[in-house]
Design an enzyme around this catalytic site. Structure first.
Site: not given
Ligand code: NAP
Length: 349
Positions: A148, A240
């Site tokens: 990710c 993120h």
């Protein structure tokens, strides 16, 4: 498309499996028809085998499906995989051997020399490696999506690749949802930063080089650059955020870079794949954006947001990149990979 393509999900009872189910709700091409998990769950109805941990309720269309053992027998051709990494290697291979197309979110096969590690906007041409998998005696195929944090970095860097990237320093601030369920104890995370995510830094460094690299003559060549990653877990739910510093063969101008971000499009946009965001990389000119809480869900969680482009006194330029780790970094990434495979004629209608 008059009839939808039936798809299966391995690891369907887990966190990422649930995200697949969520993301595939109402998909115009694909319909979830088969669910697989461990022996603990096999034979039970999905509603009884699973504690639904995402927002809202379990979609009624899957609640009464009976969970299967993770064996290829009755499964559809197209399989999404979200299995525990301790079992994914053998089970994914068994499905590929039996003729299934496995679109995996697990790390197990990502770095193999005949397996594409795809970000469809960045390296759709890496699918050229797939015929090599027949050398293993597989009738089917395996493709993977990256970690990710790597997806966010590679999408931020891809528009800048034509300027000759030579060095990258990235520091991540990674969301809690990236650790799965139950994740970190609240006692560890409240008012805190945890400066360690096991195996994350080497994965980011090697996966980024593979994705931005070339696929020529039946082999991958890493992009010739050095990447250094420092990964941290922070108290954000989804999204993120990464600070990135880049050095180039020759320093491009600010205008060059802004134009490159704004004009970046890939095969998913050209082919108008159902999950493709209109702009895969969105530059935000505000001084204090992107921010995960405010921006992460825009464009269905499938775009990466960049901002704060400024001179770097050590490298040439620095900027911020932010993307949805469980959508663009997991289920959404794999679904976009499957759409790319379908558009290439690699999945039977
Ligand atoms: P999880 O919640 O622990 O789910 C694991 C799944 O694997 C469950 O469906 C489990 O089924 C199944 N499983 C376990 N042992 C099995 C076996 N022997 N045979 C077949 N299936 C088995 O894990 P997760 O967080 O969803 O992560 C799944 C994968 O995605 C991992 O490889 C992880 O590294 C990767 N990933 C996770 C994230 C994230 O945000 N969490 C992000 C990117 C990638 P039972 O319920 O029957 O045990």
């Amino acid at each position: 498309m008059s009839q939808k393509i039936k798809v299966g999900i391995l690891g369907a009872t887990g966190m990422v499996g649930q995200q697949f189910i969520n993301f595939l709700q109402g998909h115009p091409w694909f319909e979830v028809a088969w669910l697989g998990a461990s022996d603990r769950s096999a034979g039970k109805k999905y509603r009884d085998a699973t504690v639904w941990r995402l927002d809202g309720v379990m979609p009624p269309g899957v609640a009464d499906l009976v969970v299967n053992e993770s064996k290829p027998d009755s499964a559809p051709q197209l399989m999404f995989s979200a299995m525990d990494a301790s079992v994914a290697t053998e089970i994914e291979r068994a499905f590929a051997e039996a003729g299934h197309v496995v679109v995996s979110n697990s790390r197990n096969h990502r770095m193999e020399p005949d397996v594409p590690l795809l970000v469809p906007e960045v390296n759709a041409d890496h699918l050229r490696i797939l015929p090599r998998q027949a050398d293993r005696g597989w009738k089917g195929r395996i493709v993977t999506n990256p970690n990710c944090s790597t997806v966010v970095l590679t999408m931020g860097l891809a528009p800048l690749k034509p300027f000759g990237i030579t060095k990258v320093m990235v520091t991540t601030m990674q969301a809690l949802s990236g650790a799965g369920y139950p994740g970190h104890a609240s006692f560890d995370m409240n008012a805190n930063v945890v400066p360690f995510i096991k195996n994350e830094e080497p994965k980011m460094e090697s996966e980024t080089q593979k994705i931005l690299g070339e696929c020529n003559g039946g082999a991958f060549q890493d992009h010739p650059m050095r990447v250094s990653a420092a990964c941290n877990r922070v108290q954000v739910l989804d999204g993120h955020t990464e600070t990135v510093a880049v050095e180039f063969a020759r320093k491009p101008s600010r205008e060059d870079l802004l134009k490159a971000f704004a004009g970046f499009r890939g095969v998913p946009q050209e082919r108008e794949l159902p999950s493709a965001p209109p702009c895969p990389v969105v530059y935000m000119p505000e001084d204090d954006r992107p921010q995960p809480r405010r921006d992460v869900n825009r464009f269905n969680g499938m775009s990466v947001f960049v901002g704060r482009l400024r001179d770097c006194p050590v490298f040439h330029w620095k900027f911020l990149a932010m993307g949805h780790n469980t959508v663009r970094g997991a289920a959404g990434a794999a679904v976009l990979n499957a759409e790319l495979l379908k558009s290439e004629g690699l999945i039977d209608a």
